[in-house]
Design an enzyme around this catalytic site. Structure first.
Site, short mmCIF file in Angstrom:
data_model
loop_
_atom_site.label_atom_id
_atom_site.label_comp_id
_atom_site.label_asym_id
_atom_site.label_seq_id
_atom_site.Cartn_x
_atom_site.Cartn_y
_atom_site.Cartn_z
CB SER A 107 -0.89 0.07 1.32
OG SER A 107 -1.39 1.17 1.61
CE1 TYR A 130 -6.59 4.77 -1.90
CE2 TYR A 130 -4.49 4.47 -0.39
CZ TYR A 130 -5.92 4.06 -0.78
OH TYR A 130 -6.50 3.26 0.08
CB THR A 156 -6.77 2.53 -4.58
OG1 THR A 156 -5.96 1.09 -4.41
CG2 THR A 156 -8.19 2.23 -3.75
CE LYS A 252 -8.21 -2.99 -3.11
NZ LYS A 252 -8.26 -1.95 -2.24
CG HIS A 276 -11.11 0.71 0.48
ND1 HIS A 276 -10.54 1.42 -0.59
CD2 HIS A 276 -10.35 0.67 1.56
CE1 HIS A 276 -9.43 1.94 -0.13
NE2 HIS A 276 -9.43 1.52 1.21
C1 LIG Z 1 -7.05 -2.19 7.79
C2 LIG Z 1 -7.03 -2.12 6.20
C3 LIG Z 1 -6.32 -1.22 5.38
C4 LIG Z 1 -6.59 -0.92 4.08
N1 LIG Z 1 -5.78 -0.03 3.36
C5 LIG Z 1 -5.79 0.00 1.91
C6 LIG Z 1 -4.99 0.58 1.50
O1 LIG Z 1 -4.10 1.51 1.78
N2 LIG Z 1 -5.32 0.95 -0.09
C7 LIG Z 1 -6.14 0.16 -0.70
O2 LIG Z 1 -6.24 0.11 -1.95
N3 LIG Z 1 -6.95 -0.64 0.06
C8 LIG Z 1 -6.95 -0.97 1.29
N4 LIG Z 1 -7.56 -1.63 1.82
C9 LIG Z 1 -8.78 -2.51 0.98
C10 LIG Z 1 -8.18 -3.70 0.82
O3 LIG Z 1 -7.16 -3.80 0.06
C11 LIG Z 1 -9.18 -4.72 0.41
O4 LIG Z 1 -9.88 -4.01 -0.75
C12 LIG Z 1 -10.31 -5.04 1.51
O5 LIG Z 1 -9.54 -5.22 2.61
C13 LIG Z 1 -10.77 -6.64 1.00
O6 LIG Z 1 -11.81 -6.83 1.82
P1 LIG Z 1 -11.58 -8.05 3.01
O7 LIG Z 1 -10.61 -7.07 4.04
O8 LIG Z 1 -12.84 -8.44 3.46
O9 LIG Z 1 -10.71 -9.02 2.44
C14 LIG Z 1 -7.51 -1.94 3.19
C15 LIG Z 1 -8.28 -2.64 4.05
C16 LIG Z 1 -8.04 -3.08 5.62
C17 LIG Z 1 -8.76 -3.94 6.23
#
Ligand SMILES: Cc1cc2nc3c(=O)[nH]c(=O)nc-3n(C[C@H](O)[C@H](O)[C@H](O)COP(=O)(O)O)c2cc1C
Length: 379
Positions: A107, A130, A156, A252, A276
């Site tokens: 990330s 981002y 994203t 994404k 997300h």
């Molecule tokens: C704690 C956390 C931080 C996240 N940070 C980012 C991020 O920095 N960039 C991003 O594109 N998605 C981020 N996401 C989304 C994840 O990439 C992903 O889309 C999502 O967690 C998928 O669902 P799941 O947690 O049920 O597997 C984050 C998700 C979580 C849980």
């Protein structure tokens, strides 16, 4: 020794290992968590079709996506603040993923920097981006990702503004994490975490540190995002990225057929059907509900990946049945990392692999690349 043989086991172990502010940051969704819950319940509602008397002695779990071989159709999605779940978390996550033979996406909001992760692994990894108001900063990140041999940029697009996760301000989530009167007891009960993370070298945003110095410091994560993320991003900005990034581009945050069509027209190599993890637009539909029409809209023009609520091999199978080529995990990865570090991430991937292999066989299917809607009970 406690037996850990499900993602839920790892989740419970993570809850015991890290302070509440960190655990809740991963574990929950935005606002009333309607979408967060839908991701889980809509997946669980898809019934698999049990078939018998089919030769399932030869199983194919590997696949090729974006020209890369995946040992199972599951990769590790980008998650911010990963290094607060376990010291050097992103480096360990990337190492575990590469040893297992699946992709890892770092990330923008990581704790370990692009260069830290580059130093920890042999093979290329992916970098999530981002778009910021200051494009020179994005250019700098792209240059660093290219120099670190990243094979894909994951752009994203579902966070032009940030959805409120209500627990974070209540829990006093701060970066770097601080010892306060309020969390003193909790931190004291988690000495391993405290020793390694609180006193560790990497505790703030590894990729952003230098830039943040000029922005008056970080009050809260959401304030910084509001200041820096560009809410005016449109499809024309994809052309900006395409001109500057010579390798694969994955978009994404697609949850709509019209957006899927536009993404194809703008020449992406892959897209992730994602909301997300239910952390942005609360009230939106689940990703599994959106997946079939996105797959139809794409009509084979690019690869379709899926995330949101994946907690088992059965979930992976459901997404494959509805047309995804592969899945990404977010929370499942963080639970595993928080619970047992690198070995935990390997364990999580192994749990999912075994569940996938067994479920594939019991639906009478043999190849993850050839799974169709036939393995689901029609609704
Ligand atoms: C704690 C956390 C931080 C996240 N940070 C980012 C991020 O920095 N960039 C991003 O594109 N998605 C981020 N996401 C989304 C994840 O990439 C992903 O889309 C999502 O967690 C998928 O669902 P799941 O947690 O049920 O597997 C984050 C998700 C979580 C849980």
């Amino acid at each position: 020794m406690t037996v850990l043989n499900s993602i839920e086991d790892l989740r419970q172990a993570a809850r015991r290992r890290v302070p509440r502010a960190i655990f809740d940051y991963a574990d929950r969704g935005s606002y009333d968590e309607v979408t967060f819950n839908r991701n889980l319940t809509d997946l669980a509602a898809l019934q698999l079709r049990q078939r018998v008397m089919v030769d399932v002695s030869q199983q194919q779990l590997t696949t090729t996506i974006l020209g890369e071989r995946w040992e199972i159709p599951v990769g590790i999605g980008p998650t911010g603040l990963t290094g607060l779940f376990h010291a050097n978390g992103e480096m360990l996550g990337a190492r575990a993923a590469q040893a297992f033979g699946v992709p890892f996406c770092l990330s923008t909001m990581s704790i370990c920097s692009i260069e830290d992760v580059r130093g920890a692994v042999q093979k290329p990894f992916w970098f999530q981006l981002y778009l910021m108001r200051d494009r020179s900063f994005n250019q700098e990140l792209l240059d660093r990702a290219l120099a670190a041999n990243c094979s894909a940029i994951m752009l994203t697009v579902d966070m032009p503004v940030q959805g409120l996760r209500r627990r974070d301000p209540k829990n006093g989530l701060s970066i770097p994490p601080k010892l306060t009167l309020k969390n003193l007891f909790e931190v004291a009960m988690r000495p391993t975490w405290a020793l390694k993370v609180l006193t560790g070298r990497r505790r703030t945003f590894g990729n952003l540190e230098a830039r943040m110095k000029g922005t008056g410091g970080l009050k809260t994560l959401s304030e910084w995002i509001a200041q820096q993320f560009d809410p005016s991003v449109t499809w024309k900005d994809l052309a900006w990225l395409r001109e500057r990034w010579p390798r694969k581009i994955i978009i994404k945050g697609i949850l709509d057929a019209e957006d899927a069509r536009l993404a194809c027209e703008h020449g992406v190599d892959a897209m992730v059907v994602s909301n997300h993890g239910g952390r942005q637009l609360d009230g939106a539909r689940s990703t599994i509900a959106a997946l079939p029409e996105v797959v139809d809209a794409v009509a084979g023009r690019c690869e379709v990946l899926f995330d949101g609520g994946v907690r088992s091999g059965q979930d992976v199978l459901r997404a494959l049945a509805l047309g995804a080529r592969g899945c990404l995990i977010g929370k499942a990865f963080l639970y595993a990392l928080a619970a047992r570090g690198e070995a935990g991430v390997t364990l999580a991937l192994d749990i999912i692999r075994k569940e996938l292999a067994v479920s594939l066989a019991l639906t009478g299917a043999n190849d993850v690349g050839k799974v169709t809607r036939d393995i689901l009970i029609p609704r």
